[in-house]
Design an enzyme around this catalytic site. Structure first.
Site, PDB file in Angstrom:
ATOM      1  N   HIS A   1       0.834  -1.211   0.000  1.00  0.00           N
ATOM      2  CA  HIS A   1       0.000   0.000   0.000  1.00  0.00           C
ATOM      3  C   HIS A   1       0.870   1.263   0.000  1.00  0.00           C
ATOM      4  O   HIS A   1       0.438   2.325   0.461  1.00  0.00           O
ATOM      5  CB  HIS A   1      -0.956   0.033   1.199  1.00  0.00           C
ATOM      6  CG  HIS A   1      -1.738  -1.221   1.387  1.00  0.00           C
ATOM      7  ND1 HIS A   1      -2.938  -1.460   0.761  1.00  0.00           N
ATOM      8  CD2 HIS A   1      -1.467  -2.342   2.117  1.00  0.00           C
ATOM      9  CE1 HIS A   1      -3.386  -2.658   1.107  1.00  0.00           C
ATOM     10  NE2 HIS A   1      -2.508  -3.215   1.917  1.00  0.00           N
TER      11      HIS A   1
ATOM     12  N   SER B   1      18.635  19.223 -14.724  1.00  0.00           N
ATOM     13  CA  SER B   1      17.680  20.310 -14.901  1.00  0.00           C
ATOM     14  C   SER B   1      18.435  21.539 -15.393  1.00  0.00           C
ATOM     15  O   SER B   1      19.540  21.823 -14.925  1.00  0.00           O
ATOM     16  CB  SER B   1      16.975  20.634 -13.578  1.00  0.00           C
ATOM     17  OG  SER B   1      16.278  21.863 -13.647  1.00  0.00           O
TER      18      SER B   1
END
Length: 419
Positions: free
Chosen positions: A95, A225
């Site tokens: 989960h 980036s």
């Protein structure tokens, strides 16, 4: 015809196609121009689907073989990784929440298991894919029966000989004008299955990279980036996920196309298939190239792996702590409540900035709990929580993966000879 196979002028083919608006007829006329003695016989008794369907099945089968070879390469790389990290405990996750520990190598076998299943599906499709064979304009073989003066056995033999000549064990028993497009749907399902497995791997790795436990390769001068110079983004895995999503969106197209092929066929499949099938193969090929590249350069950061595990490990020990406390004379329900309170408080402290999980210290200071700190700390060896994970890695590699790799090494040698 054999003497002029390399003499076709495809600019002539293109000119014919502009006139006829029919690709196969354009090629027939261009071929007849360079092999005029055969003009009267080229395509006699055949239909366009005799040419294009058989060719498509040859191409798809070869495409499946190429994808299969790439999956084997990924499995080989993952095998080395799983073996190296077979017994490194790491925090499990269900989960997307912390769960009982596994090992880094065992997690890699989950990725491998998916690919092994994909390999079996590709094997099945390669082994059972039929060609269309010689079936005529609506699948009745009427034109060929006329050519052979009503001799049914010669028509059957022609069908079998054509299948053998293009390397198929069988032709499809019955067809309309085309082979059933359900074959396309089955092939696309196998191809998309491999893409889905790669997407699962890439998604897991992106999350692990966010945790700082593992990272995809990052080259010395690679830029993450243009603005944030410190960034190290999982761009290869993101590309795998992007391409996989494209392939998974193509897969349903096969069944949708099959479902609207009215009676013996309609032509709304043609333009669609020329886009869908090649793009699915090409994208999946790129996905598997990327996946091999990522696996071969995977970086594991053991210190981060162990730190994240240490933050959660006391919680993993709570079941054993309950047993020990009851054996020391405690009441099971009261002990459970004391552990619940201490674990909730320790988890809150971690979220609020505590440097480590102090649940055991909280329990040791609780007079109602009754276990000394030293005894509780002995329960925290992470190897006590990983069960048979290292042995599962060894068994999976020895019993499942290595026999596959050996078989495909032999198959690859034979295919190289055939090519």
């Amino acid at each position: 015809m054999r003497a002029h196979l390399d003499n076709l002028d495809f600019t002539v083919v293109a000119a014919y196609e502009r006139r006829f608006r029919h690709d196969v007829m354009a090629h027939i006329h261009a071929f007849a121009d360079v092999a005029p003695a055969a003009r009267a016989f080229i395509h006699l008794g055949a239909t366009s689907a005799f040419v294009t369907d058989n060719a498509d099945l040859v191409l798809m089968r070869r495409g499946l073989e190429l994808l299969r070879a790439k999956i084997v390469r990924v499995l080989r790389a993952l095998s080395a990784f799983a073996r190296e990290w077979r017994d490194e405990p790491t925090l499990g996750s269900t989960h997307l929440q912390p769960a009982q520990p596994t090992t880094v190598g065992k997690r890699a076998t989950l990725w491998m298991q998916d690919l092994v299943l994909d390999l079996g599906e590709l094997d099945h499709r390669i082994a059972t894919l039929p060609c269309r064979g010689v079936k005529g304009t609506t699948g009745t073989q009427a034109s060929f029966l006329a050519l052979f003066d009503g001799d049914h056995e010669r028509v059957r033999q022609l069908d079998q000989r054509v299948a053998a000549a293009i390397g198929f064990k069988t032709s499809i028993p019955v067809s309309g004008q085309t082979y059933t497009r359900k074959l396309d749907a089955q092939v696309l399902g196998a191809v998309a299955g491999a893409a889905a497995s790669a997407a699962k791997f890439a998604g897991d790795l992106r999350v692990l990279q966010a945790f700082g436990e593992m990272e995809e390769p990052f080259e010395e001068e690679q830029v993450g980036s243009s603005a944030m110079a410190y960034k190290r983004n999982p761009m290869r895995c993101e590309r795998i996920n992007a391409l996989s999503r494209f392939v998974l969106n193509l897969e349903p197209n096969g069944n949708q196309t099959h479902s609207v092929q009215y009676f013996e066929r309609t032509l709304d499949d043609s333009a669609n298939r020329r886009l869908t099938i090649p793009e699915a193969f090409l994208a999946t090929d790129a996905i598997l190239v990327l996946m091999e590249n990522v696996v071969c350069g995977l970086e594991v950061h053991p210190a981060r792996v162990r730190r994240r595990l240490a933050d959660e490990l006391p919680f993993m020990a709570t079941e054993e702590l309950i047993v020990r406390a009851v054996r020391a004379g405690g009441d099971r329900q009261r002990v459970h409540e004391r552990i619940r309170q201490a674990s909730v408080a320790a988890a809150r402290a971690l979220k609020d900035g505590a440097s480590r999980n102090d649940m055991l210290e909280r329990l040791a200071a609780d007079p109602d709990f009754g276990l000394p700190l030293g005894e509780m700390q002995r329960t925290l060896d992470p190897h006590r929580f990983i069960g048979r994970a290292p042995e599962q890695v060894d068994e999976f590699l020895a019993e499942v993966v290595e026999p596959l790799l050996t078989r495909f090494e032999e198959l690859g040698s034979r295919e190289e000879v055939r090519v």
